[in-house]
Design an enzyme around this catalytic site. Structure first.
Site, mmCIF file in Angstrom:
data_model
loop_
_atom_site.group_PDB
_atom_site.id
_atom_site.type_symbol
_atom_site.label_atom_id
_atom_site.label_comp_id
_atom_site.label_asym_id
_atom_site.label_seq_id
_atom_site.Cartn_x
_atom_site.Cartn_y
_atom_site.Cartn_z
ATOM 1 N N GLU A 558 56.716 19.179 22.206
ATOM 2 C CA GLU A 558 58.030 18.643 21.850
ATOM 3 C C GLU A 558 58.798 18.295 23.112
ATOM 4 O OE1 GLU A 558 62.221 19.897 19.642
ATOM 5 O OE2 GLU A 558 60.429 21.114 19.360
ATOM 6 N N LYS A 690 54.016 37.777 9.073
ATOM 7 C CA LYS A 690 53.873 36.315 8.989
ATOM 8 C C LYS A 690 54.535 35.723 7.751
ATOM 9 C CE LYS A 690 49.493 36.235 11.566
ATOM 10 N NZ LYS A 690 48.986 37.595 11.533
ATOM 11 N N ASP A 766 49.954 35.656 18.787
ATOM 12 C CA ASP A 766 49.642 35.100 17.468
ATOM 13 C C ASP A 766 50.760 34.136 17.095
ATOM 14 O OD1 ASP A 766 49.049 34.541 14.845
ATOM 15 O OD2 ASP A 766 48.515 36.594 14.321
ATOM 16 N N HIS A 865 67.240 12.862 22.815
ATOM 17 C CA HIS A 865 65.932 12.765 22.166
ATOM 18 C C HIS A 865 65.475 11.318 22.040
ATOM 19 C CE1 HIS A 865 64.623 16.802 20.711
ATOM 20 N NE2 HIS A 865 65.859 17.095 21.094
#
Length: 887
Positions: A558, A690, A766, A865
């Site tokens: 990004e 998660k 993770d 951006h």
């Protein structure tokens, strides 16, 4: 034994380049000084008149001598051209120039030191130049330039000396013995030139074994600048140079040289010591007279100039043939340096040693258009493992870093773009030399016998035969890595199997897989491996946190993320830094058990909440690990189902496996007290892992961290380009009210997940745990005497993180952890590295929050951006799968 000695010598020379170079120069100066000031005080032409021997000097002799000099200079020029093909003509050219110059000076000093005259040096100079063999420098430089780092430069130079040193030594010995035969001819000029030749060979050998490797090591060490993650001097076409240099010299040739050396030694011994000495004495007397050492013939004269002026006048006095020779040398040097750059600039220049990936891609596509279809080439590859090397080279795809094929397996993980799926196994270096494989695949029965043979194995089977066995279900596809002689070959074969089943067979062409240490992956990180995914890694910082500065690695695709975080780090540093604290540390696992009735579940719940019950469960839990220590149990019911949330410290590991093992042992112990209890699952989603969960937000999971900082009003205005009032207003209405209106759980922040995920990927965490780890509440308020300073805090209750186990075992991820000083386990205080990493994550999140909130308050977000986060690639030039189908 010899190879080991030469390896030790090469490692010493490459590890101490300054000492070797200074020592060589000092030795040269000392020998020259001893001759000039403490040697023989009879200097021909200055203070002593030496005898003149009348010799007829014909013009034809001068022409022949001039032609010989020009040939010698052209020979050196072409040697340098070959040396330049290694890569940088400047680095190797300078090293080669140093070698020639030092060899010449050393030869001259040796001649002076041995009290020989220099009158024959004019004739001997061409032969001296012709004896210089820069292929030695070329071979040794190949080893050095195939390295990824300075430490590897030293190792490869040592390895090159071990392989090339014995050959160099034998060649120098043979040359000296052969040229030395001329010193016994009785012809004065020939004896002088052969004497020079022997000294030159010895000087070249000495310099190539000491000065040159030290010079190469030093030059590469001083060229520390890197480009695209590799040393600037590392060149792409050295991919297989070590494999080429591993070929040992022809043993027949070596034996012939040794026999020749022995014979020449006998000839010298017989001629010098065994034969009748009377002729030798007369020859010696003649030589003595010829060299001007007979005092009856020579006489002393009064010097007219100083000694240094005498030497200077001899150096600058040149005849017409010397002018021609020097002019040719000057012109060739100018041509070499200034006019031959264009032809090698694209691939061999230091400024751009590797072609641009975009250009490379286009070239690869253009070349594909000129060759047969990919599927046909793949079928040819499956039916044959021995193809035309030229065709293999034609199908190569440009690599990001040079691939070094080493004989020894190392644990280095480097990122190299893999060869296309059409690259044959021979291009991968998977087959050992000396193993000849059939062109056509053999029957499955014969292949199975070879595979099961302990002395042969998979390396005696071609890729086509392995694929044949997989298709016949004799080899499970998931076991390819364990059955092949190397993990990389197993990955390569799986890619070949997969490519035939894809809609676009060339889909894997740009997914790299080469030169990666899969031994750290197998059984730990991934299965059915077909490659690895290179992700750009940026750095934000310095982050001033708790009095220390950190350069934070962030792996992301990004745009603006790293730049924005970096701006936040700068604002925090200008404000005096941030402070952080770890409030809690405990990983959780929440199994679900079932009892016959709800009342039975309530009874178990009550027992677990008593000190006696907790002590029993804790003893069983703690017995499974030296790090896991049960802290508390959180028990809840849903009908007759019982959910038990175990919370424990896990040292520097993230701890899911550790706590799962302890949980299983504790449940078995609990089952002894309540036999009717049924264990449904070791994870009942009450952990919660998660998944968004309020229990993680409230109770915490992993590390609970708070971080704070005060940003002065001046920094808010000049760095963040906004005001404290505007940032506080946006924070309340966006991060607090807006998230509440959306029903968010733990999402009271601007973009904590961005920073958490980027650091997690870079540091081997993770990545899926960013769901819970990104729980964060960002608070801002005005502070200071005038309420113009900005106080900001970030509280993150569930950072699930570790510095050992899982992806942290991979070397690139370990490198990022080492950047932060938290790699591995903390020996002094177990768990401290993981807690420190959690603090860094929280501090970096706060930096990212600062910058993004400032951009929102100032209205800069969309503008930045649009400028920095939009691809410049013309998508119309890229035809996708759908476009092709539509066409």
């Amino acid at each position: 034994m010899l190879s080991r000695l030469f390896r030790m010598h090469g490692l010493f020379v490459a590890s101490h380049p300054w000492e070797v170079i200074v020592g060589t120069v000092t030795l040269t100066i000392c020998m020259m000084s001893m001759n000039m000031f403490t040697g023989n005080n009879k200097i021909c032409g200055w203070n002593y008149e030496c005898p003149k021997f009348e010799e007829d000097v014909l013009s034809s002799d001068i022409i022949i001598l001039t032609i010989t000099r020009c040939i010698a200079i052209l020979y050196i020029y072409f040697q340098f051209q070959n040396l330049r093909q290694l890569g940088s003509k400047y680095i190797l050219g300078i090293a080669g120039l140093f070698t020639i110059f030092s060899s010449f000076v050393f030869s001259t000093v040796v001649i002076h030191f041995l009290d020989k005259e220099l009158t024959g040096l004019n004739e001997a100079l061409p032969f001296f130049l012709l004896l210089i063999d820069l292929s030695r420098a070329s071979a040794l430089a190949k080893f050095a330039l195939s390295s990824n780092s300075q430490d590897e430069v030293r190792e490869n130079i040592a390895r090159g000396m071990a392989i090339l040193g014995p050959t160099f030594t034998l060649d120098a010995l043979v040359e000296c013995l052969v040229i030395g035969v001329g010193t016994m001819s009785g012809v004065r000029q020939l004896e002088i030139m052969c004497c020079f030749g022997c000294m030159s060979v010895l000087a070249n050998y000495f310099v190539f074994m000491t000065f040159f490797p030290a010079c190469v090591s030093l030059v590469l060490e001083l060229s520390r600048e890197s480009r695209e993650g590799r040393p600037i001097w590392q060149l792409s076409h050295f991919a297989r140079v070590l494999e080429e240099e591993e070929n040992k010299p022809n043993p027949v040739t070596q034996r012939v040289k040794m026999i020749m050396s022995l014979g020449l030694v006998l000839v010298h011994a017989h001629s010098r010591w065994i034969a009748d000495p009377s002729p030798q004495n007369s020859t010696a007397e003649q030589a003595k007279v010829s060299l001007g050492l007979d005092e009856d013939v020579s006489k002393r004269i009064e010097p007219s100039v100083s000694l240094w002026q005498f030497y200077l006048s001899k150096m600058i006095s040149m005849d017409i043939e010397q002018v021609i020779t020097l002019s040719l040398a000057f012109l060739l040097a100018v041509k070499y340096i200034f006019f031959e750059q264009a032809e090698t600039e694209s691939t061999l220049s230091l400024k751009n040693p590797i072609t641009s990936p975009v250009v490379t891609s286009k070239k690869a596509q253009d070349n594909c258009c000129r060759r047969e279809p990919l599927l046909v080439r793949r079928n040819q590859k499956l039916s044959s493992v021995e193809e035309d090397p030229g065709a293999n080279q034609e199908r190569k795809v440009e690599v990001i870093k040079p691939l070094v094929v080493e004989a020894e397996t190392t644990s280095r993980a480097t990122f190299v773009l893999g060869a296309s799926v059409a690259s044959p196994p021979s291009a991968l270096g998977t087959q050992e030399p000396g193993i000849e494989l059939p062109i056509e695949p053999r029957p499955n029965e014969e292949c199975l016998q070879i595979l099961e043979n302990a002395e042969k194995g998979a390396k005696f089977l071609s890729d086509a035969e392995i694929i044949q066995l997989v298709n016949a279900k004799h080899i499970p596809a998931y076991k390819l890595e364990t059955l092949m002689e190397t993990h990389e070959r197993g990955v390569s074969i799986r890619r070949q199997l997969l490519s035939t089943k894809l809609a676009e067979p060339s889909s894997l062409q740009y997914l790299p897989y080469r030169d990666y240490n899969y031994s750290l992956v197998m059984g730990a990180c991934c299965e059915n491996v077909i490659g690895y995914m290179p992700i750009p890694v940026g750095v934000a910082g310095p982050l001033c946190l708790d009095g220390k500065e950190y350069q934070v690695p962030m792996a992301t695709t990004e745009g603006c993320l790293v730049a924005s975080t970096n701006r936040g780090c700068r604002a925090i540093s200008l404000g005096g830094g941030a402070s952080s604290r770890v409030l809690a540390d405990g990983m959780t696992r929440g199994p679900v058990v079932r009892l016959p009735r709800a009342c039975d579940s309530a009874e178990v719940k009550t027992w677990l909440e008593t000190p006696e019950g907790f002590a029993v469960i804790k003893e069983a839990f703690d017995s499974t690990s030296r790090f896991a220590r049960l802290q508390k149990l959180h028990v809840t019911m849903a009908g007759r189902n019982l959910y038990i949330r175990f919370q424990s410290r896990t040292g520097d590991a993230m701890g899911m496996n550790m706590i799962s093992k302890g949980t299983e042992k504790a449940l078995l112990k609990l089952q002894e007290f309540f036999p009717d209890m049924q264990i449904l699952a070791v994870s009942g989603n009450y952990c919660t892992d998660k998944k968004p969960a309020a229990i993680n937000w409230i109770e915490g999971r992993g590390k609970t961290v708070v971080c704070e900082a005060v940003i002065p009003a001046k920094v808010v205005r000049e760095v963040l380009k906004t005001t404290t009032e505007a940032m506080v207003d946006v924070n309340i209405n966006k991060n607090l009210v807006g998230s509440a209106m959306a029903g968010s759980i733990g999402g009271y922040n601007a973009h904590a997940a961005n920073i958490v995920t980027a650091i997690y990927i870079a540091c081997g965490q993770d990545a899926a745990q960013n769901v819970g780890s990104s729980n964060c509440i960002t608070l801002m308020e005005a502070s200071g005497p005038t309420n113009e300073d900005l106080y900001i805090s970030c509280t993150m209750p569930s950072i699930e993180i570790g510095t050992v186990g899982g992806g942290t075992n991979l070397l690139p991820q370990q490198a990022c952890l080492q950047m932060l000083g938290v790699q591995g386990a903390c020996k002094d205080n177990p768990g401290e590295n993981a807690r420190q990493l959690a603090r860094i994550v929280c501090g970096t999140v706060m930096a990212g929050e600062l910058s993004l909130m400032a951009a929102l308050a100032a209205g800069h977000l969309v503008r930045s951006h649009m400028v920095h986060n939009r691809s410049k690639i013309n998508l119309q030039d890229l035809q996708g799968t759908c476009t092709k189908k539509a066409a």
